[in-house]
Design an enzyme around this catalytic site. Structure first.
Site: not given
Ligand SMILES: Cc1cc2nc3c(=O)[nH]c(=O)nc-3n(C[C@H](O)[C@H](O)[C@H](O)COP(=O)(O)OP(=O)(O)OC[C@H]3O[C@@H](n4cnc5c(N)ncnc54)[C@H](O)[C@@H]3O)c2cc1C
Length: 377
Positions: A239, A333
């Site tokens: 996982e 950004q």
């Protein structure tokens, strides 16, 4: 599969995903759900769990191929679909394939490969997330049947799932040593489900599940009685490997979009890409991705050989998801205000990323696990 073949397969899968998803993606995001038929479409195209062996309808590839498909979904910016795909193909299928009886494998695996059955895994409860040992759902034997009662929360694929692997107490009071797993057929009476809205990964189907006197046949037990916790621990490295695959590919997708943007957008008479700050940020992001990819490739090979340890998988999950969030923040950004609008896919990369540091074991739990292997407790 050889490296060149894997590249060809990735390209084919990428085209199929774009063709089936892109025209509808914005609508599905708005609806906070993908249609159930998408699973059948993936199945018909041979895109679900290719590493299932051929006798159960799969292509018998190595896990690398399933992981590569998760990467392509993530790189394209379909973070929610990647998570649902991952739970089904990279988690539930291996639970059944590795721990199921012959009868259970025959019953479930071919239908999971075709998309006729959608899989989910239900461990988390309102009172037990990181502390899985604190679950309270019970399965009580009554004659030949099990009677399931309790509730689960945040279950990926929870609304569409036809099969949910449920962790329940079979010897209450014994915690991990009294926990078993059940293959729950959701068509049986006694199940309610509620969708849960999230700040990202909108196309991922996330639900609360409520079991009330749900009667399960004796053969619903997966693995040995009271050994459910051991199975869950055994499956966590895969996982976590999958979450890292999603993280790295999403960061790569976000970086590609950012490079294109800074070559076009201008400020102070030059492109944003001409500023030294931009160039250095992009160089740092690329370097971080490359470092994580190297560790990921190593772990994927180790997993295929049965050698990936729990602490190494935890290090990879920690590093890759923290890297994903910080690098995508840096990328956003560089888009300025446009990066904060839904029109630009970078904003979705950003909101989709945030959960990666929480599910599958949070960053704090990863650090605990890594420290425990060093310190012994
Ligand atoms: C979108 C989404 C999909 C999910 N999919 C699934 C799924 O398919 N199946 C499933 O079973 N679960 C799923 N989960 C649940 C997820 O795995 C849990 O949310 C996660 O394990 C954290 O548990 P919690 O939310 O109860 O947080 P808590 O355990 O309450 O943790 C809260 C905070 O405390 C910190 N913390 C807890 N214990 C410690 C400690 N010992 N030391 C230091 N800090 C600690 C945590 O890191 C976190 O920051 C999903 C969650 C989401 C949001």
């Amino acid at each position: 599969m050889e490296k060149e073949d894997l590249t060809l397969f990735r390209d084919m899968a990428r085209r199929a995903f774009e063709q089936e998803i892109e025209p509808h993606f914005e609508r599905w995001e708005d609806e906070h759900m993908t249609p159930r038929e998408l699973w059948n479409t993936f199945g018909a195209a041979g895109l679900l769990a290719p590493d299932v062996s051929e006798e159960y309808g799969g292509a018998g590839t190595t896990p690398h191929v399933t992981l590569a498909l998760m990467e392509e979904l993530s790189r394209l910016g379909y973070g929610g679909i990647a998570t649902g795909y991952s739970i089904h193909s990279n988690i539930v299928v291996p639970y059944v394939a590795r721990h199921g009886t012959e009868e259970q494998k025959q019953q479930w695996l071919p239908k999971m490969v075709s998309g006729e059955v959608v899989g989910a895994l239900a461990m988390t409860e309102p009172g037990a997330g990181s502390d899985v040992q604190g679950i309270r759902t019970t399965a009580v034997k009554d004659g030949d049947e099990w009677v399931l009662n309790g509730s689960k929360i945040f279950i990926t694929n929870g609304i569409h799932a036809d099969l949910v692997i449920v962790a329940a107490l079979t010897e209450p009071g014994k915690g991990a040593k009294g926990t078993s797993l059940f293959l729950v057929d959701t068509s049986l009476p006694g199940l309610d489900r509620n969708p849960i809205r999230k700040i990202g990964q909108h196309t991922s189907d996330t639900a609360g599940l409520f079991f009330q006197d749900m009667r399960l046949p004796a053969n619903a037990l997966l693995g040995e009685l009271n050994k459910g916790f051991i199975i869950m621990m055994d499956e966590l490295p895969r996982e976590r490997l999958g979450i890292a695959a999603q993280a790295i590919a999403a960061a790569e997708g976000a970086l590609d979009a950012t490079v294109e943007y800074v070559k076009e957008r201008k400020a102070f008479g030059q492109t944003i890409g001409a500023f030294q700050n931009t160039r250095f940020k992009l160089a740092d992001v690329r370097t971080q991705i490359a470092l994580n990819r190297a560790l990921y490739e190593q772990c994927a090979d180790e997993y295929s050989r049965g050698e990936l340890t729990a602490d190494k998988a935890a290090m990879l999950k920690l590093a890759a998801t923290e890297m994903q969030c910080s690098t995508i923040d840096d990328c956003l950004q560089l888009f300025g205000g446009y990066g904060y609008t839904v029109e630009y896919p970078i904003s979705r990369f950003y909101t989709d990323a945030r959960i990666q540091r929480i599910y599958g074991g949070s960053s704090e739990i990863m650090r605990e696990l890594i420290a425990r292997t060093m310190l012994g407790r």
